[in-house]
Scaffold this motif. Structure first.
Motif, PDB file in Angstrom:
ATOM      1  N   GLY A 146      36.230  36.675  44.928  1.00 34.24           N
ATOM      2  CA  GLY A 146      37.341  36.380  45.826  1.00 34.24           C
ATOM      3  C   GLY A 146      38.689  36.568  45.144  1.00 34.24           C
ATOM      4  O   GLY A 146      39.652  37.040  45.758  1.00 34.24           O
ATOM      5  N   TRP A 147      38.761  36.204  43.877  1.00 29.02           N
ATOM      6  CA  TRP A 147      39.992  36.413  43.090  1.00 29.02           C
ATOM      7  C   TRP A 147      40.309  37.896  42.973  1.00 29.02           C
ATOM      8  O   TRP A 147      41.456  38.317  43.157  1.00 29.02           O
ATOM      9  N   LEU A 148      39.291  38.708  42.695  1.00 33.97           N
ATOM     10  CA  LEU A 148      39.503  40.158  42.622  1.00 33.97           C
ATOM     11  C   LEU A 148      39.955  40.716  43.976  1.00 33.97           C
ATOM     12  O   LEU A 148      40.852  41.564  44.044  1.00 33.97           O
ATOM     13  N   ALA A 149      39.318  40.245  45.056  1.00 33.09           N
ATOM     14  CA  ALA A 149      39.675  40.732  46.393  1.00 33.09           C
ATOM     15  C   ALA A 149      41.122  40.375  46.733  1.00 33.09           C
ATOM     16  O   ALA A 149      41.853  41.189  47.322  1.00 33.09           O
ATOM     17  N   LEU A 150      41.556  39.173  46.381  1.00 32.73           N
ATOM     18  CA  LEU A 150      42.946  38.778  46.629  1.00 32.73           C
ATOM     19  C   LEU A 150      43.917  39.665  45.859  1.00 32.73           C
ATOM     20  O   LEU A 150      44.911  40.159  46.410  1.00 32.73           O
TER      21      LEU A 150
END
Length: 310
Positions: A146-150
């Motif tokens: 999720g951090w990468l996607a953000l």
């Protein structure tokens, strides 16, 4: 599994560790994902990324019933595409599903250059989506994924991604001692005899330890040296620029962060974000609440425009 070498690059400590993990990975793949799939290795400037493609393509859907845009699945830290094994078949009924072995995590991807920070992680993901030739994709990221996607959507907004579904994502609040204690407790519980694990899973609030095949794979990955950056907290200024329609699922009892505080922060900063606090759930939302997570992914995917491969 090929060995990798280089400063700041994820690698196995020796050939024996790599071979042991490779055998466990193939066993888990055959056991957890017996259905049809296409494995594809895609080059990027940071290394070769393995993805698995399942389900109808947009072009095939035009000849039958309409198909939504592709769903791209990013795992959490220490995981790979196999963490989504219970989701893939049902998501693939109406969508093409692309499950990713994140570069730098133990799996079938081969890292060759360092990923130093969120900017570099976003660049890797943009290259990957470009190599996949998708538009209107629905990007799903769990925890570190999720951090990468953000970071990707903050730095590379545009037609490649139609929506985000973030499952208890990292980077929205500071990570404290409670999370590391949760990790250690889950790791110790996973080593306990099988008969004791259900009770321990309830005690530590981590149902992932009941996934026997994945736990064997996790133990086999102990010889892997991970070199990815920490999931640092995104600033208010960064979050305020997010324009992609986004659903954030937060375990109300998550050890990763103060979930109510994160929900309030997002509501204040990001009009494009819908936040759902899941009562009684912790950080391990995909195994804790699979039906709810599946429903929310499909709901978000149904909202965006249908994707088309270039």
């Amino acid at each position: 599994m090929r060995m990798r070498a280089g400063e700041g690059v994820g690698e196995f400590k020796d050939r024996r560790s790599a071979e042991r993990y490779g055998a466990a990975y193939q066993r888990a793949l055959a056991e957890l994902w017996p259905g049809p799939r296409t494995a594809v290795d895609l080059p990027t400037s940071h290394g070769t990324t393995r993805v698995y493609r399942v389900g109808p393509t947009a072009e095939e859907g035009e000849a039958a019933e309409a198909v939504g845009g592709p769903i791209v699945l990013l795992p959490g830290s220490g995981g790979n595409a196999l963490m989504w094994h219970r989701y893939v078949d049902r998501l693939a009924r109406r969508h093409e599903v692309i499950a990713v072995d994140t570069l730098g995590e133990p799996g079938a991807s081969v890292q060759r250059a360092p990923i130093a920070d969120g900017l570099a992680g976003a660049g890797w993901l943009e290259e990957l989506l470009g190599a996949l030739e998708v538009t209107g994709a629905h990007l799903v990221g769990c925890s570190y994924g999720g951090w990468l996607a953000l970071h990707h959507q903050l730095r590379h907004p545009g037609p490649r991604v139609a929506s985000l579904t973030l499952v208890d994502p990292a980077g929205l609040g500071p990570i404290g001692f409670r999370f590391y204690a949760w990790l250690i407790g889950g790791g110790l519980a996973a080593l306990a005899p099988q008969a004791l694990r259900p009770g321990l899973a309830r005690l530590v609030g981590n149902s992932a330890i009941l996934e026997g095949e994945l736990m064997r794979l996790m133990r086999a990955s102990m010889g892997y040296r991970r070199a990815l950056p920490m999931a640092t907290t995104l600033t208010d200024e960064q979050l305020a620029t997010l324009r992609t329609p986004t659903l954030v699922l937060l375990g109300a009892r998550s050890a990763l962060h103060d979930a109510p505080a994160v929900a309030a922060r997002l509501a204040r900063l990001v009009p494009a974000v819908t936040v759902e606090l899941v009562p009684g759930a912790g950080h391990a939302l995909p195994p804790d609440r699979p039906e709810l997570v599946l429903d929310r992914i499909l709901t978000m995917a149904a909202r965006g425009p249908a994707g088309r491969r270039s």
